[in-house]
Enzyme design. Structure first.
Site, PDB file in Angstrom:
ATOM      1  N   LYS A 158      41.633  35.537  56.719  1.00 52.33           N
ATOM      2  CA  LYS A 158      41.152  36.887  57.063  1.00 52.33           C
ATOM      3  C   LYS A 158      41.718  37.336  58.405  1.00 52.33           C
ATOM      4  O   LYS A 158      42.211  38.452  58.543  1.00 52.33           O
ATOM      5  CB  LYS A 158      39.608  36.911  57.137  1.00 52.33           C
ATOM      6  CG  LYS A 158      38.913  36.472  55.868  1.00 52.33           C
ATOM      7  CD  LYS A 158      37.399  36.551  56.000  1.00 52.33           C
ATOM      8  CE  LYS A 158      36.805  35.618  57.034  1.00 52.33           C
ATOM      9  NZ  LYS A 158      36.962  34.192  56.756  1.00 52.33           N
TER      10      LYS A 158
ATOM     11  N   ARG B 209      28.435  39.342  56.010  1.00 53.99           N
ATOM     12  CA  ARG B 209      28.445  37.912  55.696  1.00 53.99           C
ATOM     13  C   ARG B 209      27.314  37.544  54.745  1.00 53.99           C
ATOM     14  O   ARG B 209      27.240  36.427  54.286  1.00 53.99           O
ATOM     15  CB  ARG B 209      28.206  37.229  57.007  1.00 53.99           C
ATOM     16  CG  ARG B 209      28.768  35.918  57.330  1.00 53.99           C
ATOM     17  CD  ARG B 209      30.215  35.758  57.278  1.00 53.99           C
ATOM     18  NE  ARG B 209      30.585  34.555  57.954  1.00 53.99           N
ATOM     19  CZ  ARG B 209      31.574  34.456  58.818  1.00 53.99           C
ATOM     20  NH1 ARG B 209      32.320  35.486  59.104  1.00 53.99           N
ATOM     21  NH2 ARG B 209      31.837  33.309  59.382  1.00 53.99           N
TER      22      ARG B 209
ATOM     23  N   ARG C  45      44.534  24.702  62.455  1.00 53.94           N
ATOM     24  CA  ARG C  45      44.545  26.006  63.146  1.00 53.94           C
ATOM     25  C   ARG C  45      44.565  25.856  64.665  1.00 53.94           C
ATOM     26  O   ARG C  45      43.857  25.038  65.246  1.00 53.94           O
ATOM     27  CB  ARG C  45      43.308  26.818  62.765  1.00 53.94           C
ATOM     28  CG  ARG C  45      43.177  28.081  63.625  1.00 53.94           C
ATOM     29  CD  ARG C  45      42.158  29.054  63.154  1.00 53.94           C
ATOM     30  NE  ARG C  45      40.888  28.459  62.846  1.00 53.94           N
ATOM     31  CZ  ARG C  45      40.005  29.003  62.033  1.00 53.94           C
ATOM     32  NH1 ARG C  45      40.263  30.143  61.444  1.00 53.94           N
ATOM     33  NH2 ARG C  45      38.876  28.405  61.800  1.00 53.94           N
TER      34      ARG C  45
ATOM     35  N   ARG D 204      39.597  25.770  67.973  1.00 56.74           N
ATOM     36  CA  ARG D 204      38.256  26.345  68.056  1.00 56.74           C
ATOM     37  C   ARG D 204      37.202  25.240  68.042  1.00 56.74           C
ATOM     38  O   ARG D 204      37.324  24.275  67.292  1.00 56.74           O
ATOM     39  CB  ARG D 204      38.027  27.288  66.865  1.00 56.74           C
ATOM     40  CG  ARG D 204      38.230  28.733  67.233  1.00 56.74           C
ATOM     41  CD  ARG D 204      38.232  29.648  66.065  1.00 56.74           C
ATOM     42  NE  ARG D 204      37.114  29.512  65.150  1.00 56.74           N
ATOM     43  CZ  ARG D 204      36.954  30.256  64.069  1.00 56.74           C
ATOM     44  NH1 ARG D 204      37.835  31.190  63.784  1.00 56.74           N
ATOM     45  NH2 ARG D 204      35.940  30.080  63.273  1.00 56.74           N
TER      46      ARG D 204
ATOM     47  N   ARG E 101      30.057  25.370  57.216  1.00 53.33           N
ATOM     48  CA  ARG E 101      30.513  26.766  57.094  1.00 53.33           C
ATOM     49  C   ARG E 101      30.900  27.081  55.651  1.00 53.33           C
ATOM     50  O   ARG E 101      30.635  28.169  55.142  1.00 53.33           O
ATOM     51  CB  ARG E 101      31.692  27.023  58.043  1.00 53.33           C
ATOM     52  CG  ARG E 101      31.225  27.302  59.469  1.00 53.33           C
ATOM     53  CD  ARG E 101      32.296  27.020  60.495  1.00 53.33           C
ATOM     54  NE  ARG E 101      33.505  27.800  60.319  1.00 53.33           N
ATOM     55  CZ  ARG E 101      34.692  27.463  60.828  1.00 53.33           C
ATOM     56  NH1 ARG E 101      34.824  26.363  61.534  1.00 53.33           N
ATOM     57  NH2 ARG E 101      35.733  28.218  60.626  1.00 53.33           N
TER      58      ARG E 101
HETATM   59  P1  AP5 Z   1      42.612  32.288  59.659  1.00 49.96           P
HETATM   60  O1  AP5 Z   1      43.338  33.563  59.502  1.00 49.96           O
HETATM   61  O2  AP5 Z   1      42.167  31.905  61.018  1.00 49.96           O
HETATM   62  O3  AP5 Z   1      41.373  32.221  58.615  1.00 49.96           O
HETATM   63  P2  AP5 Z   1      39.984  32.993  58.626  1.00 49.96           P
HETATM   64  O4  AP5 Z   1      39.716  33.436  57.236  1.00 49.96           O
HETATM   65  O5  AP5 Z   1      39.960  34.030  59.688  1.00 49.96           O
HETATM   66  O6  AP5 Z   1      39.027  31.770  58.943  1.00 49.96           O
HETATM   67  P3  AP5 Z   1      37.839  31.628  59.995  1.00 49.96           P
HETATM   68  O7  AP5 Z   1      37.588  30.173  60.152  1.00 49.96           O
HETATM   69  O8  AP5 Z   1      38.087  32.432  61.240  1.00 49.96           O
HETATM   70  O9  AP5 Z   1      36.666  32.245  59.231  1.00 49.96           O
HETATM   71  P4  AP5 Z   1      35.206  32.032  59.507  1.00 49.96           P
HETATM   72  O10 AP5 Z   1      34.640  33.042  58.610  1.00 49.96           O
HETATM   73  O11 AP5 Z   1      34.683  30.650  59.359  1.00 49.96           O
HETATM   74  O12 AP5 Z   1      35.067  32.229  61.097  1.00 49.96           O
HETATM   75  P5  AP5 Z   1      34.539  33.447  61.962  1.00 49.96           P
HETATM   76  O13 AP5 Z   1      35.312  33.458  63.212  1.00 49.96           O
HETATM   77  O14 AP5 Z   1      34.453  34.676  61.151  1.00 49.96           O
HETATM   78  O15 AP5 Z   1      43.535  31.135  59.046  1.00 49.96           O
HETATM   79  C1  AP5 Z   1      43.139  29.783  59.138  1.00 49.96           C
HETATM   80  C2  AP5 Z   1      44.400  28.918  59.379  1.00 49.96           C
HETATM   81  O16 AP5 Z   1      45.208  28.973  58.216  1.00 49.96           O
HETATM   82  C3  AP5 Z   1      45.273  29.386  60.540  1.00 49.96           C
HETATM   83  O17 AP5 Z   1      45.793  28.284  61.208  1.00 49.96           O
HETATM   84  C4  AP5 Z   1      46.414  30.167  59.858  1.00 49.96           C
HETATM   85  O18 AP5 Z   1      47.627  30.072  60.598  1.00 49.96           O
HETATM   86  C5  AP5 Z   1      46.519  29.423  58.528  1.00 49.96           C
HETATM   87  N1  AP5 Z   1      46.958  30.265  57.417  1.00 49.96           N
HETATM   88  C6  AP5 Z   1      46.572  31.541  57.137  1.00 49.96           C
HETATM   89  N2  AP5 Z   1      47.176  31.980  56.018  1.00 49.96           N
HETATM   90  C7  AP5 Z   1      47.966  30.958  55.575  1.00 49.96           C
HETATM   91  C8  AP5 Z   1      48.843  30.794  54.467  1.00 49.96           C
HETATM   92  N3  AP5 Z   1      49.047  31.782  53.584  1.00 49.96           N
HETATM   93  N4  AP5 Z   1      49.481  29.597  54.318  1.00 49.96           N
HETATM   94  C9  AP5 Z   1      49.288  28.590  55.203  1.00 49.96           C
HETATM   95  N5  AP5 Z   1      48.479  28.680  56.296  1.00 49.96           N
HETATM   96  C10 AP5 Z   1      47.816  29.860  56.470  1.00 49.96           C
HETATM   97  O19 AP5 Z   1      33.032  32.998  62.277  1.00 49.96           O
HETATM   98  C11 AP5 Z   1      32.756  31.913  63.135  1.00 49.96           C
HETATM   99  C12 AP5 Z   1      31.238  31.763  63.287  1.00 49.96           C
HETATM  100  O20 AP5 Z   1      30.707  32.951  63.919  1.00 49.96           O
HETATM  101  C13 AP5 Z   1      30.457  31.638  61.980  1.00 49.96           C
HETATM  102  O21 AP5 Z   1      30.392  30.297  61.537  1.00 49.96           O
HETATM  103  C14 AP5 Z   1      29.097  32.179  62.396  1.00 49.96           C
HETATM  104  O22 AP5 Z   1      28.363  31.224  63.111  1.00 49.96           O
HETATM  105  C15 AP5 Z   1      29.457  33.317  63.328  1.00 49.96           C
HETATM  106  N6  AP5 Z   1      29.632  34.621  62.641  1.00 49.96           N
HETATM  107  C16 AP5 Z   1      30.779  35.326  62.499  1.00 49.96           C
HETATM  108  N7  AP5 Z   1      30.566  36.468  61.827  1.00 49.96           N
HETATM  109  C17 AP5 Z   1      29.236  36.466  61.522  1.00 49.96           C
HETATM  110  C18 AP5 Z   1      28.407  37.382  60.828  1.00 49.96           C
HETATM  111  N8  AP5 Z   1      28.893  38.525  60.295  1.00 49.96           N
HETATM  112  N9  AP5 Z   1      27.085  37.086  60.698  1.00 49.96           N
HETATM  113  C19 AP5 Z   1      26.571  35.951  61.225  1.00 49.96           C
HETATM  114  N10 AP5 Z   1      27.300  35.027  61.906  1.00 49.96           N
HETATM  115  C20 AP5 Z   1      28.629  35.302  62.058  1.00 49.96           C
HETATM  116 MG    MG Z   2      38.924  34.289  61.509  1.00 47.94          MG
END
Ligand code: AP5
Ligand code: MG
Length: 287
Positions: free
Chosen positions: A13, A88, A127, A163, A174
């Site tokens: 994402k 979410r 990552r 991270r 997660r």
């Molecule tokens: P990346 O693009 O970083 O993936 P992502 O989908 O953004 O994954 P996240 O881990 O950031 O999602 P998340 O939902 O767990 O975390 P968030 O920060 O939202 O890609 C991942 C890796 O893969 C990278 O190294 C990239 O280079 C690689 N990659 C990408 N595409 C590729 C491809 N095609 N081929 C190969 N490699 C590839 O949330 C973190 C925490 O915050 C949550 O756990 C929660 O506690 C809190 N939080 C966030 N939002 C909310 C909400 N709305 N409500 C409540 N709590 C929340």
């Molecule tokens: Mg992300």
């Protein structure tokens, strides 16, 4: 355009949002990035969110909703936005719907990024994120690029960090939380005719092309064009219709300035299956 990117942790994402920002000219609004920034600044919001984030649980809806409402009220979000990681759960989805209705700015599309669970774990473990500009890399693929290009914020090499919530135990939690709380949003948005599903595995560029196609945005030009003889009009890439069969996305501000081109065979969008999964564009046979 007003877009939501849905997908499990590690589905891409953040990576694809960063690429879409350049293509669509609209800001990425990542709830995770906003929360991490609040934790780093030591604000009251960050203090309250930290424990849940460290455990891989969702942060309280009331905290996240207040933060997103405020961010959507900023000037740059009036042109449109890419929501990454929000909503979410169903409560957040309903709250977003009410908020956007009151602003008379409903969503245009929700794209679900599909990736196999084993690949999600591999991606998350590799990552690395630049501590200065926030760009996402991976030690299994794009990290070498980080060494050869300067950070746009500092001009120095990217400072790659892992991270704190990318530990094995937290990732498992997660992924569990995603299946329980976030997966139901797929049906929520399908029922509203907004959902497009894409295969988010494979090369980054291939995933970006599928995403642009699902959104009805023009695909990136891959090779430099030959110089055309003077006097001939230059053809620009026209936006493609949505491949999912869902209602076509609105044209972005940038796309509106480009001349429309007549569709080759039909003006109707290509039909997707019942799942709403976008089909890859059909290759033209070379002669
Ligand atoms: P990346 O693009 O970083 O993936 P992502 O989908 O953004 O994954 P996240 O881990 O950031 O999602 P998340 O939902 O767990 O975390 P968030 O920060 O939202 O890609 C991942 C890796 O893969 C990278 O190294 C990239 O280079 C690689 N990659 C990408 N595409 C590729 C491809 N095609 N081929 C190969 N490699 C590839 O949330 C973190 C925490 O915050 C949550 O756990 C929660 O506690 C809190 N939080 C966030 N939002 C909310 C909400 N709305 N409500 C409540 N709590 C929340
Ligand atoms: Mg992300």
């Amino acid at each position: 355009m007003r877009i939501v990117l849905l997908g499990a942790p590690g589905s891409g994402k953040g990576t694809q949002s960063q690429r879409l920002v350049e293509r669509a000219g609209i800001p990425q609004i990542s709830s995770g990035d906003l929360l991490r920034a609040a934790v780093a600044r030591g604000t009251e919001l960050g203090r309250q969110a930290k424990a849940a984030m460290d455990d891989g649980r969702l942060v309280d809806d009331s905290l996240v909703l207040g933060m997103i409402r405020e961010r959507l009220g900023e000037a740059d979000a009036r042109r449109g936005f890419i929501l990454d990681g929000f909503p979410r759960n169903l409560a957040q989805a309903h709250a977003l719907e009410r908020l956007l209705e009151s602003l008379k700015r409903p969503l245009d599309a929700v794209v679900q990024l599909e990736v196999d669970p084993a690949e999600l774990v591999r991606r998350i473990s590799g990552r690395r994120t630049c501590a200065d500009c926030g760009r996402v890399f991976n030690v299994f693929g794009s990290a070498p690029a980080a060494q050869s290009e300067p950070c746009p914020k500092t001009g120095a090499p990217h400072r790659l960090m892992q991270r704190p919530d990318d530990t094995e135990a937290t990732v498992a939690e997660r992924l569990r939380v995603y299946e329980e709380k976030t997966r139901p949003l797929v049906d929520f948005y399908r029922a509203r005719g907004l959902l497009r599903v894409i295969d988010a595995q494979g090369e980054l560029d291939a995933v970006t092309r599928r995403l642009l196609q699902a959104l009805g945005l023009p695909a990136a030009r891959r090779v430099a064009r030959k110089k055309r003889p003077a006097g001939r009009a230059t053809r620009r890439a026209a936006p493609r219709p949505s491949a999912s069969g869902a209602r076509p996305a609105r044209r972005s501000a940038a796309a509106k300035t480009a001349p429309r081109r007549k569709a080759r065979r039909s003006s109707r969008p290509a039909r997707g299956g019942k799942s709403g999964r976008a089909r890859p564009a059909r290759r033209r046979r070379s002669r």
